[in-house]
Design a protein around this motif. Structure first.
Motif, PDB file in Angstrom:
ATOM      1  N   ARG A 134       7.180   2.445   8.416  1.00 34.34           N
ATOM      2  CA  ARG A 134       6.786   2.137   7.037  1.00 34.34           C
ATOM      3  C   ARG A 134       5.800   3.188   6.532  1.00 34.34           C
ATOM      4  NH1 ARG A 134       8.003  -3.331   6.020  1.00 34.34           N
ATOM      5  NH2 ARG A 134       7.366  -2.899   3.878  1.00 34.34           N
ATOM      6  N   ARG A 135       5.877   3.496   5.265  1.00 36.39           N
ATOM      7  CA  ARG A 135       5.021   4.511   4.656  1.00 36.39           C
ATOM      8  C   ARG A 135       3.884   3.863   3.865  1.00 36.39           C
ATOM      9  NH1 ARG A 135       6.525   8.621   7.759  1.00 36.39           N
ATOM     10  NH2 ARG A 135       8.793   8.905   7.750  1.00 36.39           N
ATOM     11  N   LEU A 136       2.766   4.581   3.789  1.00 36.08           N
ATOM     12  CA  LEU A 136       1.620   4.068   3.029  1.00 36.08           C
ATOM     13  C   LEU A 136       1.952   3.922   1.552  1.00 36.08           C
ATOM     14  CD1 LEU A 136      -1.307   6.112   4.639  1.00 36.08           C
ATOM     15  CD2 LEU A 136      -0.674   3.741   5.090  1.00 36.08           C
ATOM     16  N   SER A 137       2.823   4.768   1.067  1.00 38.31           N
ATOM     17  CA  SER A 137       3.178   4.713  -0.356  1.00 38.31           C
ATOM     18  C   SER A 137       3.830   3.381  -0.723  1.00 38.31           C
ATOM     19  CB  SER A 137       4.126   5.867  -0.704  1.00 38.31           C
ATOM     20  OG  SER A 137       5.275   5.833   0.132  1.00 38.31           O
ATOM     21  N   ALA A 138       4.374   2.665   0.280  1.00 38.86           N
ATOM     22  CA  ALA A 138       5.004   1.378   0.008  1.00 38.86           C
ATOM     23  C   ALA A 138       3.981   0.281  -0.246  1.00 38.86           C
ATOM     24  CB  ALA A 138       5.907   0.983   1.179  1.00 38.86           C
ATOM     25  N   LEU A 139       2.690   0.598  -0.091  1.00 44.56           N
ATOM     26  CA  LEU A 139       1.641  -0.420  -0.221  1.00 44.56           C
ATOM     27  C   LEU A 139       0.997  -0.419  -1.601  1.00 44.56           C
ATOM     28  CD1 LEU A 139      -0.136   0.165   3.229  1.00 44.56           C
ATOM     29  CD2 LEU A 139       1.636  -1.512   2.682  1.00 44.56           C
ATOM     30  N   SER A 140       1.595   0.289  -2.547  1.00 44.29           N
ATOM     31  CA  SER A 140       0.965   0.417  -3.859  1.00 44.29           C
ATOM     32  C   SER A 140       0.825  -0.909  -4.587  1.00 44.29           C
ATOM     33  CB  SER A 140       1.766   1.399  -4.723  1.00 44.29           C
ATOM     34  OG  SER A 140       3.105   0.955  -4.861  1.00 44.29           O
ATOM     35  N   GLU A 141       1.648  -1.899  -4.238  1.00 50.99           N
ATOM     36  CA  GLU A 141       1.577  -3.194  -4.909  1.00 50.99           C
ATOM     37  C   GLU A 141       0.722  -4.204  -4.145  1.00 50.99           C
ATOM     38  OE1 GLU A 141       2.823  -3.579  -7.931  1.00 50.99           O
ATOM     39  OE2 GLU A 141       3.429  -1.475  -7.774  1.00 50.99           O
ATOM     40  N   SER A 142       0.221  -3.844  -2.982  1.00 45.72           N
ATOM     41  CA  SER A 142      -0.568  -4.783  -2.174  1.00 45.72           C
ATOM     42  C   SER A 142      -2.046  -4.662  -2.513  1.00 45.72           C
ATOM     43  CB  SER A 142      -0.355  -4.506  -0.682  1.00 45.72           C
ATOM     44  OG  SER A 142      -1.204  -5.329   0.089  1.00 45.72           O
ATOM     45  N   PRO A 143      -2.757  -5.784  -2.654  1.00 49.24           N
ATOM     46  CA  PRO A 143      -4.184  -5.697  -2.974  1.00 49.24           C
ATOM     47  C   PRO A 143      -5.094  -5.624  -1.741  1.00 49.24           C
ATOM     48  CG  PRO A 143      -3.490  -7.972  -3.126  1.00 49.24           C
ATOM     49  CD  PRO A 143      -2.263  -7.171  -2.755  1.00 49.24           C
ATOM     50  N   LEU A 144      -4.538  -5.808  -0.526  1.00 49.08           N
ATOM     51  CA  LEU A 144      -5.399  -5.904   0.654  1.00 49.08           C
ATOM     52  C   LEU A 144      -4.680  -5.335   1.869  1.00 49.08           C
ATOM     53  CD1 LEU A 144      -7.972  -7.004   2.082  1.00 49.08           C
ATOM     54  CD2 LEU A 144      -6.780  -9.201   2.313  1.00 49.08           C
ATOM     55  N   VAL A 145      -5.344  -4.399   2.555  1.00 46.73           N
ATOM     56  CA  VAL A 145      -4.820  -3.874   3.817  1.00 46.73           C
ATOM     57  C   VAL A 145      -5.961  -3.795   4.818  1.00 46.73           C
ATOM     58  CG1 VAL A 145      -2.959  -2.552   2.734  1.00 46.73           C
ATOM     59  CG2 VAL A 145      -5.165  -1.443   3.186  1.00 46.73           C
ATOM     60  N   LEU A 146      -5.585  -3.690   6.073  1.00 45.40           N
ATOM     61  CA  LEU A 146      -6.551  -3.611   7.166  1.00 45.40           C
ATOM     62  C   LEU A 146      -6.317  -2.305   7.911  1.00 45.40           C
ATOM     63  CD1 LEU A 146      -8.777  -5.494   8.282  1.00 45.40           C
ATOM     64  CD2 LEU A 146      -7.104  -6.360   9.909  1.00 45.40           C
ATOM     65  N   VAL A 147      -7.391  -1.569   8.189  1.00 43.85           N
ATOM     66  CA  VAL A 147      -7.306  -0.274   8.865  1.00 43.85           C
ATOM     67  C   VAL A 147      -8.127  -0.342  10.150  1.00 43.85           C
ATOM     68  CG1 VAL A 147      -7.678   2.216   8.650  1.00 43.85           C
ATOM     69  CG2 VAL A 147      -7.096   0.867   6.619  1.00 43.85           C
ATOM     70  N   LEU A 148      -7.536   0.077  11.269  1.00 40.65           N
ATOM     71  CA  LEU A 148      -8.199   0.039  12.571  1.00 40.65           C
ATOM     72  C   LEU A 148      -8.406   1.457  13.083  1.00 40.65           C
ATOM     73  CD1 LEU A 148      -6.136  -2.850  14.239  1.00 40.65           C
ATOM     74  CD2 LEU A 148      -8.213  -3.018  12.843  1.00 40.65           C
ATOM     75  N   ASP A 149      -9.649   1.764  13.418  1.00 42.67           N
ATOM     76  CA  ASP A 149     -10.005   3.098  13.891  1.00 42.67           C
ATOM     77  C   ASP A 149     -10.073   3.097  15.415  1.00 42.67           C
ATOM     78  OD1 ASP A 149     -10.891   5.666  14.198  1.00 42.67           O
ATOM     79  OD2 ASP A 149     -12.851   5.361  13.268  1.00 42.67           O
ATOM     80  N   GLN A 150      -8.949   3.410  16.064  1.00 45.70           N
ATOM     81  CA  GLN A 150      -8.847   3.524  17.519  1.00 45.70           C
ATOM     82  C   GLN A 150      -9.226   2.226  18.244  1.00 45.70           C
ATOM     83  OE1 GLN A 150     -10.814   7.102  18.942  1.00 45.70           O
ATOM     84  NE2 GLN A 150      -9.175   8.377  18.121  1.00 45.70           N
TER      85      GLN A 150
END
Length: 292
Positions: A134-150
């Motif tokens: 999945r590409r990040l560009s597909a998240l343009s309609e989502s209001p909330l994402v979670l990012v994990l750094d290692q």
């Protein structure tokens, strides 16, 4: 004639002990719990077991919730289902022939041999292809994402996936290196959530955060030394929560890239939490902000 009360009690205890043993044996037969070997035998089994070769384009998913969710996911390409007779009914898939893939009835020991002595497979194993990228560009309609750094522990990441689904996050984004790839352990820990949310591995996390900023997200890195509590820091209508590994936290480049650093408000003596617990609290706070 008097009754021997101690004898009556002993007979009852023996009867209930027999029922308990039968119940445990039935669960072991279904693959719900492992057979408890002696410590020496357990160590020997672990040392002797070698994972059979698995093609690079194949992932082994096991456990009832995990496999049930994978079978229901149209995006998941299935290859083969291996299931014990007892687990087949509990899988609740109806006519197995309708799956369109080979379905093999096996003994629990056959799954132990494939997955190892410690895997709680519950009598079911699905061989499948990894989920589409999945590409990040597909998240343009989502209001909330979670990012994990290692965040490296697949059990923690699995728990985080479950929380992300519960709070309707659009994706969990992590690093390609020093993070768990799609696997049976990750999927089992996620208990079906891996099939319900994009799990995106980015080659460069700072670049991924920059791409999220370009499509309207503000990113908030959780840090125990953050200047303000998270609830006072959250802003905007698209939020990316960024969490680091336990112990070392966010890397310096990540700290420099996020929109703002914030901390969870913890008035007690303990100032840090397991990363999966911290993720759940942060997701709750972000969801309230977005709804407010």
């Amino acid at each position: 004639m008097s009754k021997d009360r101690n004898g009556d009690k002993s007979a009852k205890d023996t009867h209930y002990a027999t029922l308990r043993r039968a119940h445990r044996d039935a669960k072991r037969e279904r693959g719900e719990i492992p057979t408890p070997p002696t410590e020496a035998r357990r160590r020997k089994a672990q040392a002797d077991w070698k994972a059979p070769p698995v093609p690079a384009d194949t992932v082994q998913l096991y456990g009832l919730h995990t496999v049930r969710a994978a079978l229901a996911n149209p995006a998941r390409e299935k290859i083969r289902l291996m299931v014990t007779q007892n687990a087949l009914g509990r899988l609740e898939i109806g006519d197995a022939a309708a799956l369109g893939i080979p379905v093999e009835t096996v003994a629990p020991a056959a799954l132990d041999k494939l997955l190892g002595p410690d895997a709680i497979h519950q009598g079911v194993l699905l061989e499948a292809r990894p989920l589409p990228v999945r590409r990040l560009s597909a998240l343009s309609e989502s209001p909330l994402v979670l990012v994990l750094d290692q965040v490296t522990d697949p059990h923690n990441v699995g728990a985080i996936l479950r929380s992300a689904v519960a709070f309707n996050a659009g994706a969990v984004i992590t690093t390609m290196r020093h993070s768990p790839s799609e696997s049976g352990v990750l999927a089992k820990s996620a208990s079906g959530a891996l099939e319900l949310i994009p799990y995106i591995q980015a080659g460069n996390l700072a670049d991924a955060l920059g791409e999220l900023h370009e499509i309207g997200f503000q990113s908030f890195g959780l840090d125990s030394e953050g200047p303000l509590v998270l609830e006072e820091t959250l802003a905007g209508d698209k939020v990316a929560l960024v969490l680091g590994a336990e112990g070392k936290g966010l890397r310096q480049k990540t700290r420099e890239t996020v929109t703002a650093l914030a901390r969870l408000d913890m008035p007690g003596a303990i100032k840090s939490l397991n990363v999966s617990n911290a993720a759940a609290i942060a997701l709750y706070a972000a969801r309230r902000h977005l709804q407010g």
